[in-house]
Design an enzyme around this catalytic site. Structure first.
Site, PDB file in Angstrom:
ATOM      1  N   TYR A   1       0.823  -1.211   0.000  1.00 25.25           N
ATOM      2  CA  TYR A   1       0.000   0.000   0.000  1.00 25.25           C
ATOM      3  C   TYR A   1       0.859   1.263   0.000  1.00 25.25           C
ATOM      4  CZ  TYR A   1      -3.214   3.556   1.773  1.00 25.25           C
ATOM      5  OH  TYR A   1      -3.935   4.712   1.947  1.00 25.25           O
TER       6      TYR A   1
ATOM      7  N   GLN B   1     -16.450   6.595   0.645  1.00 26.29           N
ATOM      8  CA  GLN B   1     -15.339   6.478  -0.297  1.00 26.29           C
ATOM      9  C   GLN B   1     -15.490   5.165  -1.051  1.00 26.29           C
ATOM     10  OE1 GLN B   1     -11.447   4.719   0.502  1.00 26.29           O
ATOM     11  NE2 GLN B   1     -10.630   6.791   0.604  1.00 26.29           N
TER      12      GLN B   1
ATOM     13  N   LYS C   1     -13.691   2.639  -4.216  1.00 23.32           N
ATOM     14  CA  LYS C   1     -12.384   2.399  -4.819  1.00 23.32           C
ATOM     15  C   LYS C   1     -12.517   2.307  -6.340  1.00 23.32           C
ATOM     16  CE  LYS C   1     -10.140   2.112  -0.907  1.00 23.32           C
ATOM     17  NZ  LYS C   1      -9.233   3.213  -0.524  1.00 23.32           N
TER      18      LYS C   1
ATOM     19  N   ASP D   1     -11.370   6.794  -4.834  1.00 26.45           N
ATOM     20  CA  ASP D   1      -9.956   6.619  -4.479  1.00 26.45           C
ATOM     21  C   ASP D   1      -9.358   5.508  -5.338  1.00 26.45           C
ATOM     22  OD1 ASP D   1      -7.505   6.430  -3.242  1.00 26.45           O
ATOM     23  OD2 ASP D   1      -8.282   5.849  -1.269  1.00 26.45           O
TER      24      ASP D   1
ATOM     25  N   GLU E   1      -9.492  10.959  -5.098  1.00 27.16           N
ATOM     26  CA  GLU E   1      -8.400  10.724  -4.149  1.00 27.16           C
ATOM     27  C   GLU E   1      -7.284   9.913  -4.789  1.00 27.16           C
ATOM     28  OE1 GLU E   1      -9.593   9.820  -0.167  1.00 27.16           O
ATOM     29  OE2 GLU E   1      -7.853   8.546   0.222  1.00 27.16           O
TER      30      GLU E   1
ATOM     31  N   ASP F   1      -3.294  11.245  -0.819  1.00 29.93           N
ATOM     32  CA  ASP F   1      -3.223  10.368   0.356  1.00 29.93           C
ATOM     33  C   ASP F   1      -1.812   9.760   0.436  1.00 29.93           C
ATOM     34  OD1 ASP F   1      -3.382   8.318   2.212  1.00 29.93           O
ATOM     35  OD2 ASP F   1      -5.182   7.397   1.414  1.00 29.93           O
TER      36      ASP F   1
ATOM     37  N   LYS G   1      -2.804  10.242   7.084  1.00 31.72           N
ATOM     38  CA  LYS G   1      -2.616   9.028   7.877  1.00 31.72           C
ATOM     39  C   LYS G   1      -1.680   9.359   9.050  1.00 31.72           C
ATOM     40  CE  LYS G   1      -4.764   6.153   4.950  1.00 31.72           C
ATOM     41  NZ  LYS G   1      -5.601   6.982   4.072  1.00 31.72           N
TER      42      LYS G   1
ATOM     43  N   TRP H   1     -11.626   8.369   9.600  1.00 29.35           N
ATOM     44  CA  TRP H   1     -11.743   6.941   9.279  1.00 29.35           C
ATOM     45  C   TRP H   1     -10.831   6.154  10.198  1.00 29.35           C
ATOM     46  CZ3 TRP H   1      -8.764   2.740   8.048  1.00 29.35           C
ATOM     47  CH2 TRP H   1      -9.430   1.625   7.525  1.00 29.35           C
TER      48      TRP H   1
HETATM   49  C1  0XW Z   1      -9.975   3.995   3.296  1.00 26.99           C
HETATM   50  N1  0XW Z   1      -8.650   3.734   3.766  1.00 26.99           N
HETATM   51  C2  0XW Z   1      -8.300   4.642   4.826  1.00 26.99           C
HETATM   52  C3  0XW Z   1      -8.577   2.316   4.240  1.00 26.99           C
HETATM   53  C4  0XW Z   1      -7.275   1.773   3.822  1.00 26.99           C
HETATM   54  O1  0XW Z   1      -6.337   2.144   4.776  1.00 26.99           O
HETATM   55  C5  0XW Z   1      -6.960   2.468   2.548  1.00 26.99           C
HETATM   56  C6  0XW Z   1      -7.658   3.746   2.684  1.00 26.99           C
HETATM   57  C7  0XW Z   1      -7.361   4.837   1.779  1.00 26.99           C
HETATM   58  O2  0XW Z   1      -6.452   4.704   0.943  1.00 26.99           O
HETATM   59  O3  0XW Z   1      -7.983   5.895   1.813  1.00 26.99           O
HETATM   60 MG    MG Z   2      -6.868   6.769   0.171  1.00 29.10          MG
END
Ligand code: 0XW
Ligand code: MG
Length: 368
Positions: free
Chosen positions: A56, A162, A164, A193, A218, A241, A265, A320
């Site tokens: 990731y 969100q 994917k 994202d 994203e 991100d 994060k 989140w």
């Molecule tokens: C939604 N998230 C926070 C969960 C995973 O950690 C990946 C992610 C993101 O990339 O936004």
């Molecule tokens: Mg993300």
């Protein structure tokens, strides 16, 4: 108060209803690292870091444990009341590895809060609110699957969803975005994202095919430079991100004018205090952002809530944590869970959670 013991634990967190799929990663379980600090006064502080597998981002679980073990002998005896000095001390012991230093930073903030009888958010300067808006993230799926979950989450109270995209035929992503918006449009904010999963031309194609849909895009491409190249060719605002691995990356993104917001994060940036610096940099430029982490249990989740509570509400997009995807809380009583689309800020001193030691996995290494 000084650090007298440091214990490192390893725990697997299987993904409920998994796997959780993104463009480049399929996750069945996440390897998390928990740190327990014990002070010379008998207080305990908890930290955690869970890098979300080895792909990731350029951080991984074995790296976290190795980096903590590298620093640990020289952390014993350090003051647990001076997190800034401790951070500089860690930088003198090991270059980089913010995600490992984050676990120590969180544990020290927890211990310090317990020492002073204050919550971590109060040590940061105060909480703007006691209830924080959550967002829900749905893995890759078909238009029917993803839109069904999206409706369900909006009905539960989430105001940001969100979804994917990336790593597959763009036509499928376009169909998913359109179907989800048809179902939740006007009721919740939609974020798409790709987790670095599209080329510039794929991202432009998705954006323009959905030009009337006001989603937030994203991490559409792999690098900041690729994202910069599409910035003026797409119809939606951009959030970065994965490209923010340190304060310098955040400054670089702002100075390049590459995005309209950030998905922040906490552990990747280096912990609660690093995140507080980014919070203030974002405030200086009125840049909205989320407060979140890659994964992790109650310890990461509580730390994320405390920093989120200190963000100006006008700039806090949502929070989140991985709690909805994990089987059990470390703290069965005060564990962090979403209720009606919101998190309640923990009320106890420090992080406000007390992990049950039978739930934090296996002891990997100890230092004293
Ligand atoms: C939604 N998230 C926070 C969960 C995973 O950690 C990946 C992610 C993101 O990339 O936004
Ligand atoms: Mg993300």
């Amino acid at each position: 108060m000084r650090i007298s013991e440091l214990h490192i634990y390893q725990k697997d967190l299987p993904v409920i209803g998994g796997p959780y799929t993104m463009s480049r990663v399929t996750l069945h379980s996440v390897d998390t690292t928990i740190v327990k600090l014990v002070s010379d006064t008998g207080l305990v502080g908890w930290g955690e870091t869970a890098p979300l597998g080895p792909v990731y981002q350029p951080q991984h679980a074995l790296g976290a444990r190795a980096a903590i073990a590298e620093m640990a002998p020289n952390l014993i005896g350090q003051s647990a009341l001076t997190p800034l000095l401790l951070r500089r001390h860690m930088d003198g012991l090991l270059n980089g590895h913010n995600y490992a230093k984050a676990a120590i930073d969180v544990a020290v903030m927890d211990m310090m809060g317990k020492h002073y009888g204050r919550r971590v958010c109060d040590l940061l300067g105060g909480a703007e609110c006691e209830r924080l808006p959550a967002y829900y993230a749905i893995g890759l799926g078909s238009p029917d699957e993803v839109s069904r979950i999206a409706i369900d989450k909006v009905t539960q109270g989430y105001r940001r969803v969100q979804i994917k995209a990336g790593g597959r035929d763009v036509a499928i992503d376009i169909a998913v975005v359109k179907k989800v918006w048809e179902k939740i449009g006007g009721k919740a904010q939609l974020v798409v994202d790709t987790n670095r999963g599209m080329t510039a031309s794929q991202a432009i194609r998705l954006s323009l095919a959905c030009r009337d849909i006001p989603f937030v895009f994203e991490q559409p491409c792999n690098t900041m430079e690729e994202v910069a190249s599409i910035r003026n060719q797409i119809a939606q605002p951009i959030v970065i991100d994965e490209n923010t691995e340190c304060l310098n990356d955040v400054l670089r993104a702002i100075s390049m004018g590459v995005c309209d917001g950030f998905g922040l994060k906490m552990t990747r940036l280096g912990g609660i205090n690093a995140m507080a610096t980014v919070r203030d940099i974002c405030a200086a430029r009125s840049i909205p952002h989320t407060c979140e982490d890659c994964w992790g249990g109650d310890i990461v989740a509580a730390a994320v809530l405390h920093i989120a509570a200190s963000v100006e509400p006008r700039l806090l997009e949502a929070v989140w944590t991985a709690g909805s995807y994990i089987e059990e809380n470390y703290d069965p009583e005060n564990g962090i869970n979403v209720d009606g689309g919101y998190f309640d800020l923990p009320s106890g001193p420090g992080l406000g959670i007390n992990p049950d030691e039978s739930r934090i996995g296996d002891l990997s290494t100890s230092f004293a």
